[in-house]
Design a protein around this motif. Structure first.
Motif, PDB file in Angstrom:
ATOM      1  N   ALA A 354       7.678  30.263  40.182  1.00  0.00           N
ATOM      2  CA  ALA A 354       6.638  29.363  39.659  1.00  0.00           C
ATOM      3  C   ALA A 354       7.198  27.950  39.502  1.00  0.00           C
ATOM      4  CB  ALA A 354       6.114  29.898  38.332  1.00  0.00           C
ATOM      5  N   ARG A 356       9.654  26.710  41.266  1.00  0.00           N
ATOM      6  CA  ARG A 356       9.978  26.166  42.581  1.00  0.00           C
ATOM      7  C   ARG A 356       8.746  25.780  43.376  1.00  0.00           C
ATOM      8  NH1 ARG A 356      14.380  29.284  46.143  1.00  0.00           N
ATOM      9  NH2 ARG A 356      15.080  30.348  44.285  1.00  0.00           N
ATOM     10  N   ASP A 379       0.766  30.249  37.492  1.00  0.00           N
ATOM     11  CA  ASP A 379       1.084  28.821  37.601  1.00  0.00           C
ATOM     12  C   ASP A 379      -0.106  28.086  38.190  1.00  0.00           C
ATOM     13  OD1 ASP A 379       1.238  28.532  40.557  1.00  0.00           O
ATOM     14  OD2 ASP A 379       2.880  29.984  40.355  1.00  0.00           O
ATOM     15  N   VAL A 392       4.556  38.749  51.423  1.00  0.00           N
ATOM     16  CA  VAL A 392       5.643  38.059  50.720  1.00  0.00           C
ATOM     17  C   VAL A 392       6.597  39.010  49.991  1.00  0.00           C
ATOM     18  CG1 VAL A 392       4.566  35.810  50.450  1.00  0.00           C
ATOM     19  CG2 VAL A 392       4.070  37.619  48.802  1.00  0.00           C
ATOM     20  N   HIS A 397      11.131  37.346  53.608  1.00  0.00           N
ATOM     21  CA  HIS A 397       9.879  36.719  54.050  1.00  0.00           C
ATOM     22  C   HIS A 397       9.591  35.500  53.181  1.00  0.00           C
ATOM     23  CE1 HIS A 397       6.033  36.855  56.207  1.00  0.00           C
ATOM     24  NE2 HIS A 397       5.625  36.167  55.158  1.00  0.00           N
ATOM     25  N   ARG A 398       9.572  34.333  53.814  1.00  0.00           N
ATOM     26  CA  ARG A 398       9.207  33.117  53.098  1.00  0.00           C
ATOM     27  C   ARG A 398       8.040  32.485  53.813  1.00  0.00           C
ATOM     28  NH1 ARG A 398      14.766  30.317  53.473  1.00  0.00           N
ATOM     29  NH2 ARG A 398      14.513  31.377  55.433  1.00  0.00           N
ATOM     30  N   LEU A 399       7.236  31.772  53.058  1.00  0.00           N
ATOM     31  CA  LEU A 399       6.105  31.116  53.700  1.00  0.00           C
ATOM     32  C   LEU A 399       6.595  29.802  54.290  1.00  0.00           C
ATOM     33  CD1 LEU A 399       3.332  31.810  51.084  1.00  0.00           C
ATOM     34  CD2 LEU A 399       4.067  33.175  53.022  1.00  0.00           C
ATOM     35  N   ALA A 406      15.860  32.517  49.470  1.00  0.00           N
ATOM     36  CA  ALA A 406      16.397  33.506  50.390  1.00  0.00           C
ATOM     37  C   ALA A 406      15.297  34.469  50.842  1.00  0.00           C
ATOM     38  CB  ALA A 406      17.506  34.290  49.690  1.00  0.00           C
ATOM     39  N   LEU A 410      10.698  38.239  45.415  1.00  0.00           N
ATOM     40  CA  LEU A 410       9.577  39.160  45.187  1.00  0.00           C
ATOM     41  C   LEU A 410       9.938  40.600  45.574  1.00  0.00           C
ATOM     42  CD1 LEU A 410       6.508  36.958  46.199  1.00  0.00           C
ATOM     43  CD2 LEU A 410       7.195  37.704  43.917  1.00  0.00           C
ATOM     44  N   LEU A 435      -1.070  30.633  41.387  1.00  0.00           N
ATOM     45  CA  LEU A 435      -0.825  32.055  41.648  1.00  0.00           C
ATOM     46  C   LEU A 435      -0.725  32.792  40.322  1.00  0.00           C
ATOM     47  CD1 LEU A 435      -0.095  34.027  44.047  1.00  0.00           C
ATOM     48  CD2 LEU A 435       2.272  33.743  43.313  1.00  0.00           C
TER      49      LEU A 435
HETATM   50  N1  LIG Z   1       4.334  30.969  42.519  1.00  0.00           N
HETATM   51  C1  LIG Z   1       4.270  30.799  43.851  1.00  0.00           C
HETATM   52  N2  LIG Z   1       3.439  29.863  44.366  1.00  0.00           N
HETATM   53  C2  LIG Z   1       3.370  29.699  45.721  1.00  0.00           C
HETATM   54  N3  LIG Z   1       4.099  30.385  46.601  1.00  0.00           N
HETATM   55  C3  LIG Z   1       4.945  31.318  46.139  1.00  0.00           C
HETATM   56  C4  LIG Z   1       5.075  31.587  44.750  1.00  0.00           C
HETATM   57  N4  LIG Z   1       5.982  32.588  44.599  1.00  0.00           N
HETATM   58  C5  LIG Z   1       6.406  32.901  45.827  1.00  0.00           C
HETATM   59  N5  LIG Z   1       5.799  32.170  46.765  1.00  0.00           N
HETATM   60  C6  LIG Z   1       5.993  32.247  48.213  1.00  0.00           C
HETATM   61  O1  LIG Z   1       6.444  33.550  48.530  1.00  0.00           O
HETATM   62  C7  LIG Z   1       7.656  33.507  49.262  1.00  0.00           C
HETATM   63  C8  LIG Z   1       8.535  34.681  48.888  1.00  0.00           C
HETATM   64  O2  LIG Z   1       8.975  34.554  47.551  1.00  0.00           O
HETATM   65  P1  LIG Z   1      10.345  35.182  47.137  1.00  0.00           P
HETATM   66  O3  LIG Z   1      10.555  34.925  45.694  1.00  0.00           O
HETATM   67  O4  LIG Z   1      10.346  36.591  47.604  1.00  0.00           O
HETATM   68  O5  LIG Z   1      11.384  34.428  48.012  1.00  0.00           O
HETATM   69  P2  LIG Z   1      11.973  32.980  47.816  1.00  0.00           P
HETATM   70  O6  LIG Z   1      11.506  32.413  46.510  1.00  0.00           O
HETATM   71  O7  LIG Z   1      11.646  32.222  49.043  1.00  0.00           O
HETATM   72  O8  LIG Z   1      13.518  33.275  47.782  1.00  0.00           O
HETATM   73  P3  LIG Z   1      14.381  33.840  46.575  1.00  0.00           P
HETATM   74  O9  LIG Z   1      13.450  34.136  45.451  1.00  0.00           O
HETATM   75  O10 LIG Z   1      15.012  35.052  47.127  1.00  0.00           O
HETATM   76  O11 LIG Z   1      15.344  32.808  46.250  1.00  0.00           O
HETATM   77  C9  LIG Z   1       8.260  32.183  48.903  1.00  0.00           C
HETATM   78  O12 LIG Z   1       9.067  31.717  49.962  1.00  0.00           O
HETATM   79  C10 LIG Z   1       7.064  31.294  48.670  1.00  0.00           C
HETATM   80  O13 LIG Z   1       6.639  30.730  49.888  1.00  0.00           O
END
Ligand SMILES: Nc1ncnc2c1ncn2[C@@H]1O[C@H](COP(=O)(O)OP(=O)(O)OP(=O)(O)O)[C@@H](O)[C@H]1O
Ligand SMILES: [Mg+2]
Length: 446
Positions: A354, A356, A379, A392, A397-399, A406, A410, A435
């Protein structure tokens, strides 16, 4: 089952019918033959003329029956009927009957099916010559009534027996398979990572060798999974120190670099090693979560307190980034069965996301209802499009647009939720923006 037995039953019924028909026919034919011989005994020859001496009582016996129509006839060697019916059903063999021969045959009389016995009475040794024909016939009502009754007498017990057997088999098979279907339910209710042995109590002895094999397979599988996650944990641990070393060196070099190109390159190295360090850190956490599965001891926690403490811990960092963290609950207490360390890790990952990707405000909500406790991290950022929400959770898997992470956050959240029997779902935040991540715990024992 019954559909399989029905054709068999009809076949047996047919065989029973034919059999009873055969034996009843044989019995009736014997009586017909006896009467034919008795009638032949009454034939005498006087001065070369064939005659019949039939007392009234004997004639009555020959023609009287309660159910069937009886008839007879005697034909002299010249072919003239000297007693009884004029139109007997014709003999089957065209060339007639030999002296001393007796045949029984089927025919019709006045449109009705009949059975006839014919005897060729030799007149040799009398004053006449040739063969006289003695015939006795009857309609078939009595026979077929008997055959019907006999068939029913066989078929009804057979039908009852078949139905009883079918019911017994269906019941027996159902009962026999019951432990198997219970086992199937238990297996299908399992989580994917649950590799604990299948309980043997209450299972029939016949299934034991099979279950022992399954359990030994599960045991080997769980050892292999453990070994693998131990390996990942060890590898991540081993990588941590050199990565930290490189990062420190890069940052030190960066501070003293004069040339612009070298400065630029060092900045990228420093950034990459930071990302790599985070990746290794997340891998280590994931491996620990996997390893925790077998040693997990859930205890009764206050879900309100856990979330409030975590919110307070993150507040300074959030504030530094210009984000406000709020905590909301209507319930004074929310009992959750869990491992506090893991649950804090889960919340940390959600708050980290949230911070980030989200906007300017994060809300942590705890709700205690009859169906269980829910935690929510909301958030007001851009959120995740509906069609991306399922993906996700997959590792790495990142968007598009998220460069930092990384892609394991999730995944870790979901694994920890699974260990607690909880579910994680994503939705749009309040007013359709941002979200909302909801973790739904099963209701804790009172
Ligand atoms: N609160 C959010 N708002 C918008 N997009 C989100 C949010 N949380 C996660 N995402 C999207 O989902 C993806 C996967 O989230 P995840 O926490 O699994 O990985 P990450 O944050 O990219 O890496 P890591 O948490 O391992 O450092 C993210 O890359 C982001 O694009
Ligand atoms: Mg993340």
């Amino acid at each position: 089952m019954l559909s399989m037995m029905l054709p068999l039953f009809i076949l047996l019924w047919g065989i029973a019918y034919l059999y009873s028909q055969y034996f009843i026919n044989a019995a009736f034919d014997r009586s017909l033959i006896r009467r034919t011989y008795a009638l032949a005994d009454r034939v005498e020859v006087l001065q070369g003329q064939v005659q019949v001496d039939l007392p009234v009582a004997a004639r009555e016996l020959l023609v009287f029956d309660q159910e069937d129509l009886l008839f007879h006839s005697i034909t002299n060697p010249e072919g003239k009927v000297i007693e009884g019916e004029q139109d007997m059903p014709p003999l089957p063999a065209k060339r007639g009957i030999r002296p001393g021969q007796l045949i029984v045959y089927d025919g019709t009389k006045d449109g009705e099916r009949v059975r006839v016995a014919a005897f060729g009475l030799s007149l040799k040794g009398t004053s006449a010559t040739g063969t006289a024909l003695v015939q006795v016939g009857e309609t078939l009502s009595h026979r077929s009534a008997m055959a019907d009754r006999a068939t029913l007498a066989i078929v009804i017990p057979m039908l009852l027996m078949t139905l009883t057997a079918a019911a017994a088999i269906a019941y027996g098979v159902g009962r026999g398979l019951e432990p198997l279907s219970r086992l199937r339910d238990r297996l299908s209710a399992r989580q994917a990572f649950d590799l604990s042995p299948v309980p043997l109590e209450g299972t029939p002895a016949e299934l034991r060798p099979f279950l022992d094999e399954i359990n030994s397979l599960l045991q080997r599988l769980s050892e292999a999974v453990d070994a693998q996650s131990r390996f990942v944990a060890d590898a991540a641990h081993q990588l941590r120190t050199p990565i930290a070393g490189i990062r420190a060196q890069a940052e030190a070099a960066l501070a003293s670099a004069r040339h612009e190109d070298a400065h630029h390159a060092l900045a990228r190295i420093a950034q990459s090693t930071r990302t790599m360090g985070e990746l290794v850190q997340k891998l280590l956490i994931l491996a620990r979560v996997d390893a925790a599965e077998n040693t997990l001891r859930l205890s009764l926690l206050d879900g309100v307190k856990v979330v409030r403490v975590v919110a307070r811990e993150w507040a300074p960092q959030a504030l530094a980034q210009g984000v406000e963290i709020g905590f909301e609950t209507k319930d004074p207490e929310a009992r959750v069965m869990g491992d506090e360390q893991l649950l804090r890790e889960m919340l940390a990952n959600l708050i980290d996301n949230a911070l980030r990707y989200g906007g300017t405000r994060i809300t942590l909500t705890v709700c205690n209802s009859a169906s269980g406790v829910t935690w929510q991290v909301t958030d007001n950022g851009p959120g995740i499009a509906e069609h991306e929400r399922g993906a996700v959770f997959a590792p790495f898997h990142r968007l598009s647009g998220s460069v930092d992470g990384a892609g394991l956050g999730l995944t870790i959240v979901q694994r920890i939720a699974q260990l607690h029997g909880a579910t994680v779902s994503l939705a749009a935040g309040e007013a359709g923006t941002g979200l909302a991540v909801t973790v739904r715990f099963p209701s804790a024992p009172a």
